[in-house]
Design a protein around this motif. Structure first.
Motif, mmCIF file in Angstrom:
data_model
loop_
_atom_site.group_PDB
_atom_site.id
_atom_site.type_symbol
_atom_site.label_atom_id
_atom_site.label_comp_id
_atom_site.label_asym_id
_atom_site.label_seq_id
_atom_site.Cartn_x
_atom_site.Cartn_y
_atom_site.Cartn_z
ATOM 1 N N THR A 46 0.835 -1.217 0.000
ATOM 2 C CA THR A 46 0.000 0.000 0.000
ATOM 3 C C THR A 46 0.862 1.256 0.000
ATOM 4 O O THR A 46 0.585 2.219 -0.729
ATOM 5 C CB THR A 46 -0.921 -0.003 1.226
ATOM 6 N N ALA A 47 1.918 1.246 0.802
ATOM 7 C CA ALA A 47 2.830 2.394 0.824
ATOM 8 C C ALA A 47 3.538 2.571 -0.514
ATOM 9 O O ALA A 47 3.786 3.699 -0.960
ATOM 10 C CB ALA A 47 3.849 2.229 1.952
ATOM 11 N N ALA A 48 3.874 1.462 -1.174
ATOM 12 C CA ALA A 48 4.548 1.538 -2.469
ATOM 13 C C ALA A 48 3.635 2.121 -3.541
ATOM 14 O O ALA A 48 4.117 2.747 -4.499
ATOM 15 C CB ALA A 48 5.029 0.154 -2.878
ATOM 16 N N HIS A 49 2.330 1.948 -3.413
ATOM 17 C CA HIS A 49 1.394 2.535 -4.372
ATOM 18 C C HIS A 49 1.283 4.047 -4.199
ATOM 19 O O HIS A 49 1.020 4.774 -5.164
ATOM 20 C CB HIS A 49 0.013 1.892 -4.224
ATOM 21 N N ARG A 50 1.466 4.516 -2.969
ATOM 22 C CA ARG A 50 1.316 5.942 -2.708
ATOM 23 C C ARG A 50 2.547 6.752 -3.113
ATOM 24 O O ARG A 50 2.415 7.863 -3.625
ATOM 25 C CB ARG A 50 1.011 6.165 -1.220
ATOM 26 N N ILE A 64 12.559 -0.407 2.586
ATOM 27 C CA ILE A 64 12.579 -1.868 2.498
ATOM 28 C C ILE A 64 13.177 -2.476 3.754
ATOM 29 O O ILE A 64 12.702 -3.490 4.257
ATOM 30 C CB ILE A 64 13.375 -2.315 1.249
ATOM 31 N N GLY A 65 14.221 -1.859 4.304
ATOM 32 C CA GLY A 65 14.826 -2.341 5.538
ATOM 33 C C GLY A 65 15.816 -3.466 5.311
ATOM 34 O O GLY A 65 16.182 -3.801 4.168
ATOM 35 N N LYS A 66 16.253 -4.063 6.395
ATOM 36 C CA LYS A 66 17.255 -5.125 6.345
ATOM 37 C C LYS A 66 16.604 -6.493 6.387
ATOM 38 O O LYS A 66 15.472 -6.646 6.841
ATOM 39 C CB LYS A 66 18.223 -4.976 7.532
ATOM 40 N N LEU A 67 17.370 -7.486 5.913
ATOM 41 C CA LEU A 67 16.931 -8.865 6.000
ATOM 42 C C LEU A 67 17.239 -9.417 7.392
ATOM 43 O O LEU A 67 18.162 -8.948 8.060
ATOM 44 C CB LEU A 67 17.641 -9.724 4.955
ATOM 45 N N PRO A 68 16.486 -10.432 7.836
ATOM 46 C CA PRO A 68 16.849 -11.104 9.091
ATOM 47 C C PRO A 68 18.233 -11.736 8.988
ATOM 48 O O PRO A 68 18.731 -12.019 7.892
ATOM 49 C CB PRO A 68 15.753 -12.165 9.244
ATOM 50 N N ILE A 69 18.854 -11.954 10.141
ATOM 51 C CA ILE A 69 20.217 -12.484 10.173
ATOM 52 C C ILE A 69 20.298 -13.827 9.450
ATOM 53 O O ILE A 69 21.243 -14.085 8.691
ATOM 54 C CB ILE A 69 20.690 -12.630 11.631
ATOM 55 N N ALA A 70 19.309 -14.680 9.631
ATOM 56 C CA ALA A 70 19.351 -16.019 9.041
ATOM 57 C C ALA A 70 19.239 -16.002 7.529
ATOM 58 O O ALA A 70 19.555 -17.000 6.871
ATOM 59 C CB ALA A 70 18.240 -16.881 9.630
#
Length: 344
Positions: free
Chosen positions: A238-242, A250-256
């Motif tokens: 939804t945020a990407a549409h706005r 996007i942020g970071k990936l989990p450590i695993a």
């Protein structure tokens, strides 16, 4: 036509219990209502109050972070349970069509069971979110009552000669099995989390990834339904549409799931292939063995899903072929009937 739980055929003979309460089919169906009413009566106030939606002990920015033992199995069994209950509702409605009056006991308990099954998984999700496993006592009691009532009904069917030739017998047996499996899952949670009948319960801390505000990839931490449908990504989409998104959003990936973690895991599996002399095995077999040891389960699941997707790709054309064949056959039959009428 008046409504009656047991119907009003034969001057209310359906209410006769001279041969025993459990030998009366209507009262036997009424017995199966008790567990579902119990669960709905207990859990609805908790869900409406919203007690399980947030907990003062959880100081993280995500709503779901904890999975109890048997999480995925519980969701899968609940999906199967809902499907079987829908079949039971349909069977009851069809059976009621052959009666002179309306027999609510043929499908009303199944409707309550459907509501109770949905309530149980919603209630379980809220308990996981709040990390308050003691509330699972309610579900434990519910599974016990549901399993006992379905077991009584199943064996009464057997006693009265109702066998596999009747659909209700098979449905009751499947429901008894599913309630028993869900009861086993609940007991497994008790034994592993030790929240009841043990002096020292098992403490579970939230994953480090969810305490990092920069991690927004929640796929490994959400429930099975959200994981299967990617429902947790709705806010992001939804945020990407706005507005356009960037790497910060996007942020970071989990450590695993980071490249360094996977590299170290593969390197460790690859080094394990060394011979006692210190030399590595050569050829593709060594690489495949290392991949299997490092990522065996994800690889197996991805290959299985890929084959299932390819096989299901034939379902659409086969369905269309069947529909076209049926329509052509039906048209030919109508044409032949018209020819016979004209010739006559």
């Amino acid at each position: 036509m008046s409504l009656a739980f047991c119907g009003n055929d034969n001057n209310s003979a359906a209410y006769n219990v001279d041969t025993g309460v459990l030998n009366n089919g209507c009262f036997l169906d009424a017995l199966t209502v008790v567990p579902h009413v119990f669960l709905l009566f207990i859990t609805f106030p908790i869900l409406f109050i919203g007690w399980g939606s947030q907990s003062s002990k959880v100081h993280i920015h995500h709503s779901t972070w904890l999975h109890f033992p048997g999480h995925n199995l519980r969701w899968i069994l609940t999906f199967i349970l809902l499907f079987i209950i829908v079949c039971e509702i349909a069977e009851g409605i069809v059976s009621d069509g052959f009666n002179q009056s309306v027999h609510l006991h043929l499908y009303m308990p199944s409707c309550l069971a459907f509501m109770a099954a949905i309530t149980s998984i919603v209630f379980y999700h809220n308990i996981e979110t709040s990390n308050f496993p003691k509330l699972l006592m309610t579900l434990l009691i519910y599974w016990v009552l549901a399993f006992v009532s379905k077991t009584i009904k199943f064996f009464k069917y057997t006693e009265h000669g109702i066998g596999l030739r009747q659909l209700r017998f098979g449905i009751t047996g499947l429901l008894m099995l599913l309630y028993g499996l869900l009861l086993a899952v609940e007991i497994n949670v008790i034994l592993r989390r030790r929240y009841m009948c043990f002096a020292h319960p098992t403490e579970v801390k939230p994953p480090e990834d969810l305490q990092d505000l920069g991690v927004r990839f929640l796929q490994p931490f959400v429930n099975l339904l959200s994981k299967s449908t990617y429902w947790w990504m709705n806010t992001f989409i939804t945020a990407a549409h706005r507005r356009p998104i960037d790497l910060k959003v996007i942020g970071k990936l989990p450590i695993a799931m980071r490249a360094l973690t996977n590299y170290l895991k593969l390197s460790e599996a690859f080094e394990a292939q060394k011979r006692p002399q210190g030399t590595l095995l050569q050829g593709p077999k060594c690489i495949w063995t290392a991949l299997r040891q490092a990522f065996g389960r994800p690889l197996f699941l991805s290959i299985t899903y890929r084959f299932m997707a390819d096989l299901l790709g034939f379902a659409g054309p086969l369905c269309i072929s069947g529909i076209v064949h049926h329509l052509i056959k039906d048209t030919e039959m109508k044409f032949l009937n018209l020819v016979f009428v004209l010739l006559a």
